[in-house]
Every structure is written in C-alpha cells, then in structure tokens.
Design a protein around this motif. Structure first.
Motif, PDB file in Angstrom:
ATOM      1  N   PHE A   8     -44.789   0.283  11.536  1.00  0.00           N
ATOM      2  CA  PHE A   8     -45.182   1.241  10.496  1.00  0.00           C
ATOM      3  C   PHE A   8     -44.269   1.146   9.297  1.00  0.00           C
ATOM      4  N   HIS A   9     -44.777   1.622   8.162  1.00  0.00           N
ATOM      5  CA  HIS A   9     -43.986   1.871   6.957  1.00  0.00           C
ATOM      6  C   HIS A   9     -44.041   3.380   6.714  1.00  0.00           C
ATOM      7  N   PHE A  10     -42.943   3.947   6.318  1.00  0.00           N
ATOM      8  CA  PHE A  10     -42.850   5.388   6.113  1.00  0.00           C
ATOM      9  C   PHE A  10     -42.625   5.632   4.632  1.00  0.00           C
ATOM     10  N   LEU A  11     -43.593   6.270   3.975  1.00  0.00           N
ATOM     11  CA  LEU A  11     -43.527   6.458   2.530  1.00  0.00           C
ATOM     12  C   LEU A  11     -43.725   7.915   2.150  1.00  0.00           C
ATOM     13  N   ARG A  12     -43.092   8.276   1.046  1.00  0.00           N
ATOM     14  CA  ARG A  12     -43.502   9.483   0.328  1.00  0.00           C
ATOM     15  C   ARG A  12     -44.602   9.061  -0.621  1.00  0.00           C
ATOM     16  N   GLY A  13     -45.727   9.722  -0.529  1.00  0.00           N
ATOM     17  CA  GLY A  13     -46.820   9.518  -1.466  1.00  0.00           C
ATOM     18  C   GLY A  13     -47.068  10.805  -2.204  1.00  0.00           C
ATOM     19  N   GLY A  14     -46.791  10.843  -3.500  1.00  0.00           N
ATOM     20  CA  GLY A  14     -46.925  12.085  -4.265  1.00  0.00           C
ATOM     21  C   GLY A  14     -46.025  13.148  -3.693  1.00  0.00           C
ATOM     22  N   THR A  15     -46.598  14.304  -3.337  1.00  0.00           N
ATOM     23  CA  THR A  15     -45.802  15.403  -2.783  1.00  0.00           C
ATOM     24  C   THR A  15     -45.998  15.522  -1.268  1.00  0.00           C
ATOM     25  N   SER A  16     -46.430  14.434  -0.638  1.00  0.00           N
ATOM     26  CA  SER A  16     -46.561  14.378   0.820  1.00  0.00           C
ATOM     27  C   SER A  16     -45.811  13.158   1.338  1.00  0.00           C
ATOM     28  N   ARG A  17     -45.672  13.062   2.650  1.00  0.00           N
ATOM     29  CA  ARG A  17     -45.097  11.848   3.225  1.00  0.00           C
ATOM     30  C   ARG A  17     -45.589  11.676   4.649  1.00  0.00           C
ATOM     31  N   GLY A  18     -45.472  10.426   5.135  1.00  0.00           N
ATOM     32  CA  GLY A  18     -45.908  10.145   6.490  1.00  0.00           C
ATOM     33  C   GLY A  18     -45.931   8.658   6.757  1.00  0.00           C
ATOM     34  N   PRO A  19     -46.303   8.265   7.973  1.00  0.00           N
ATOM     35  CA  PRO A  19     -46.370   6.844   8.312  1.00  0.00           C
ATOM     36  C   PRO A  19     -47.646   6.202   7.779  1.00  0.00           C
ATOM     37  N   TYR A  20     -47.501   4.959   7.321  1.00  0.00           N
ATOM     38  CA  TYR A  20     -48.614   4.114   6.899  1.00  0.00           C
ATOM     39  C   TYR A  20     -48.680   2.969   7.905  1.00  0.00           C
ATOM     40  N   LEU A 347     -40.977   3.984  -0.714  1.00  0.00           N
ATOM     41  CA  LEU A 347     -40.806   3.543   0.665  1.00  0.00           C
ATOM     42  C   LEU A 347     -39.508   4.132   1.199  1.00  0.00           C
ATOM     43  N   LEU A 348     -39.596   4.872   2.298  1.00  0.00           N
ATOM     44  CA  LEU A 348     -38.430   5.545   2.872  1.00  0.00           C
ATOM     45  C   LEU A 348     -37.855   4.799   4.074  1.00  0.00           C
ATOM     46  N   ALA A 349     -38.718   4.165   4.868  1.00  0.00           N
ATOM     47  CA  ALA A 349     -38.257   3.474   6.068  1.00  0.00           C
ATOM     48  C   ALA A 349     -39.372   2.572   6.572  1.00  0.00           C
ATOM     49  N   LYS A 350     -39.025   1.641   7.435  1.00  0.00           N
ATOM     50  CA  LYS A 350     -40.033   0.832   8.111  1.00  0.00           C
ATOM     51  C   LYS A 350     -39.461   0.350   9.431  1.00  0.00           C
ATOM     52  N   GLY A 351     -40.350   0.062  10.357  1.00  0.00           N
ATOM     53  CA  GLY A 351     -39.907  -0.359  11.676  1.00  0.00           C
ATOM     54  C   GLY A 351     -41.002  -0.157  12.689  1.00  0.00           C
ATOM     55  N   SER A 352     -40.639   0.417  13.857  1.00  0.00           N
ATOM     56  CA  SER A 352     -41.609   0.641  14.927  1.00  0.00           C
ATOM     57  C   SER A 352     -41.611   2.106  15.330  1.00  0.00           C
ATOM     58  N   LEU A 353     -42.806   2.668  15.399  1.00  0.00           N
ATOM     59  CA  LEU A 353     -42.999   3.984  16.001  1.00  0.00           C
ATOM     60  C   LEU A 353     -43.096   3.797  17.510  1.00  0.00           C
ATOM     61  N   MET A 354     -42.594   4.756  18.252  1.00  0.00           N
ATOM     62  CA  MET A 354     -42.670   4.683  19.706  1.00  0.00           C
ATOM     63  C   MET A 354     -43.523   5.833  20.230  1.00  0.00           C
ATOM     64  N   VAL A 355     -44.515   5.490  21.063  1.00  0.00           N
ATOM     65  CA  VAL A 355     -45.312   6.524  21.717  1.00  0.00           C
ATOM     66  C   VAL A 355     -45.281   6.257  23.217  1.00  0.00           C
ATOM     67  N   PRO A 356     -45.342   7.296  24.039  1.00  0.00           N
ATOM     68  CA  PRO A 356     -45.318   7.095  25.494  1.00  0.00           C
ATOM     69  C   PRO A 356     -46.429   6.156  25.958  1.00  0.00           C
ATOM     70  N   GLY A 357     -46.088   5.262  26.854  1.00  0.00           N
ATOM     71  CA  GLY A 357     -47.090   4.360  27.386  1.00  0.00           C
ATOM     72  C   GLY A 357     -48.200   5.076  28.098  1.00  0.00           C
ATOM     73  N   SER A 358     -47.925   6.270  28.616  1.00  0.00           N
ATOM     74  CA  SER A 358     -48.969   7.045  29.282  1.00  0.00           C
ATOM     75  C   SER A 358     -50.020   7.562  28.320  1.00  0.00           C
ATOM     76  N   VAL A 359     -49.653   7.652  27.027  1.00  0.00           N
ATOM     77  CA  VAL A 359     -50.612   8.061  25.999  1.00  0.00           C
ATOM     78  C   VAL A 359     -51.470   6.877  25.603  1.00  0.00           C
ATOM     79  N   TRP A 360     -50.834   5.723  25.384  1.00  0.00           N
ATOM     80  CA  TRP A 360     -51.554   4.500  25.014  1.00  0.00           C
ATOM     81  C   TRP A 360     -50.672   3.305  25.367  1.00  0.00           C
ATOM     82  N   ALA A 361     -51.226   2.385  26.104  1.00  0.00           N
ATOM     83  CA  ALA A 361     -50.469   1.223  26.553  1.00  0.00           C
ATOM     84  C   ALA A 361     -50.478   0.079  25.556  1.00  0.00           C
TER      85      ALA A 361
END
Length: 363
Positions: A8-20, A347-361
C-alpha cells in the motif's frame, strides 16, 4: 496462521487520508473485501487501535486503484468508507478529497507513467461513474509534493493538484432533483434533495435554530440537532429512491447560511453522524449546485451568479473552499458542465499492510 501482507501507499488527499491500494491486491468479492478493510483500518474501536485508521471518518477512507478499460479514463478509482466504531464499510459513495491523491498514487504505483513537468490523469470514479481529470506536477518524472498551494483544513502548503469533475449530476439517483421537487418538507423542515457528485439533503441552518457558523465540535455536542436531523435524512433517502439509508453515509446532510466573510454562502457538512471538520470535495460541488439553482433552499441567502462560468466560495468550519462551476440554466433546467477545485496531496508512507490470515489468506 500467518498474517497476510498487502502492498500500500499511504497518502493525505485533500483534507482526508488513508491507504491507496491496487485493486488486484485485494479480494475480488465485496464481502471479503469489507472484512479485509475493517481489519486493516481497525474499525469497531473509537481509536481504531488495531489498525491504521485515525479515529475519525476523514481518516478511515480507502482508495483502490486499477488501470481502466473505459474509453476515456486511464485509472479506475474504487472508494470504500470504513466506519470508525462499527465493523462496516460503505461502498456506495465516493470521496473527492481522497481522489486528490489518486493521480499521485497512480504514478507512484506505476499504473501510469509521468508525462513531463505536468501529468494529466483521467480518472473514473467507479462508485458513481463520475469522470475527473487530475493535473499533477511531475518535474523530472517524479511526483512533486512540496509547493505553495494552501487549502483550508490542512496546515502549511504543498504542490497543487487541480481536479476537473464531469458527469457528476444524478450519479447516485439518476436525477438532479431525485424527488422531482426543488423543495420538500419533512417533519416541518424545508429541504432540497439534490444529487451532484454526492446525493445530499440540504436545509437552512436557521430552520434548526442554528446560525450556520457553529464549529464542528459545537455541532457534534448538540445531540438534539442530530436527533432531529437523522430521521429527516433517512426519510429523504427513501424519497430519493435510495431505500433504507440508516446504515449508509449517503445521502449526506448540509446546512446553509449567508456568508459572513466575503464568500458566496456559508455551509456545514455532515458525514452524516459527525460534522465534517472542513468540507468534502463532493459535498462542495453539491452545495455549490444547490446555490446556483433557483427555487432551492438557498434562495435569499446569496447573490446568485449568472449562468456560464461561476466561482462559488463556500465558507466552512475550517475556512473556505472554491468551486469553479461551468453551467447552463435554460428554461429552468440546470446543467453542470464541469466543476473545478484546487486540492493538495502528500505521500506519507508506503509498505505492507498486515491483516490476520483468518480474515483473508491472500490471492
């Protein structure tokens, strides 16, 4: 079971932010996708403590990007609004502030190549069908983030991202005025139900005993207002053909008042269960359109610009936002040809998001 990595890339877009995130790096079916986004952002806790959400609706947004097969667009932008305190994702609306980061993110992800000192990125908003052209500064073939453009609601300055919106009328409901009326009365309150970029229910602030100049914090503390507003929003959603909107963030709610600092009019925008700290890009287009259409609840609050090219300056809780609207008004029929806004992104950060394997493998 091991956790699943999602680039993922983590950006501020306008007055919001989140992962892209690339759409191909996420589950294809929406039910599993929603579970993944809930886990990634930590929805279901006021601080989103087990994810990367920021504990507010403007910081629990997700942009999913892919190359477009549209004849006009180059990038498809699919938006997800993740709830803060509920484990829920709404895929119905889009977000214009997060869209401010789509051009830069698409270039950073390699989905589109830079084209010189400026790169024009043609974007299709998948949720609504709107078409948007973003102009991103790319000197030397790299996205430029530093600059002298300022937007209210974000500290400091940054490089400008120019957005030009098209095909935004009636995206969600099929009509500018989904109820067929310029005004409707619901529970004793006159409202205009209008669908431009974002379906909205718009009322005058004084109809609720408000000035329209209250801070977001003061509005959120006024639970009597929300108790009165929310049933009106839900009933309006039914009349707009949107069904039961109890769990949906759309339609949004807006309040209008006369401008007091040299703008066209003042407005407060709701997301809808909290006041927006500034103003949504999609909401600004809808509120500006309401201001331009004679006979709506905006009558008497402003000196209405003439058809053609009009600059509508909306005073909001953190400052102001300008919408450059090109529109016609013939025989009472309003047609918005385009709406332009200046935003910024970083652009604020980039790398890997981690989610539990039980949610999605993973794929």
């Amino acid at each position: 079971m091991q956790q699943t990595e999602i680039p993922f890339h983590f950006l501020r877009g306008g007055t919001s932010r989140g992962p892209y995130i690339r759409r191909e790096d996420l589950p294809a079916d929406e039910a599993t996708l929603a579970q993944v986004l809930v886990a990634a952002l930590g929805a279901g806790h006021p601080l989103n403590i087990d994810g990367i959400g920021g504990g507010a609706a403007v910081t629990t947004k997700v942009a999913m990007l892919s190359r477009s097969d549209d004849d006009w667009a180059e990038i498809d932008y699919f938006f997800g609004q993740v709830a803060v305190e509920e484990r829920y994702v709404d895929f119905k609306p889009t977000c214009g502030n997060i869209l401010s980061g789509v051009g830069p993110a698409a270039i950073e992800m390699g989905l589109i190549a830079p084209q010189g000192d400026e790169t024009r990125v043609r974007i299709r908003a998948v949720n609504t069908g709107a078409r948007v052209e973003a102009i991103v500064r790319t000197p030397g073939g790299r996205v430029e983030y530093e600059g002298d453009a300022a937007i209210d609601g974000v500290p400091g300055t940054a490089a400008p991202v120019m957005l030009k919106f098209r095909d935004v009328v009636g995206n969600a409901t099929g009509a500018l005025l989904p109820t067929g009326n310029l005004r409707d009365e619901i529970d004793g309150i006159e409202v205009t139900c209008i669908d431009v970029a974002m379906p909205m229910v718009i009322a005058r602030a004084d109809a609720f005993g408000l000035t329209g100049y209250e801070s977001a914090a003061d509005l959120d503390a006024n639970r009597d207002f929300y108790a009165r507003m929310e049933p009106i929003r839900i009933e309006a959603g039914k009349r707009m053909g949107m069904g039961d909107v109890t769990k949906s963030v759309a339609p949004k709610f807006g309040l209008l008042a006369p401008a007091r600092d040299g703008g066209t009019l003042a407005a407060r925008y709701f997301m809808p269960w909290k006041a927006h700290p500034s103003m949504a890009v999609t909401g600004a287009q809808c509120l500006a359109s309401c201001a331009l259409v004679p006979g709506t609840v905006s009558d008497g609050l402003l000196d209405r610009p003439e058809p053609g090219e009009a600059l509508v300056t909306i005073e909001h809780a953190s400052g102001r936002i300008e919408v450059a609207a090109t529109y016609t008004l013939e025989d009472g029929t309003f047609d918005l040809e385009s709406a332009g806004l200046l935003r910024t992104a970083r652009l604020l950060a980039k790398g890997s998001l981690m989610v539990p394997g039980s949610v999605w493998a993973g794929a």
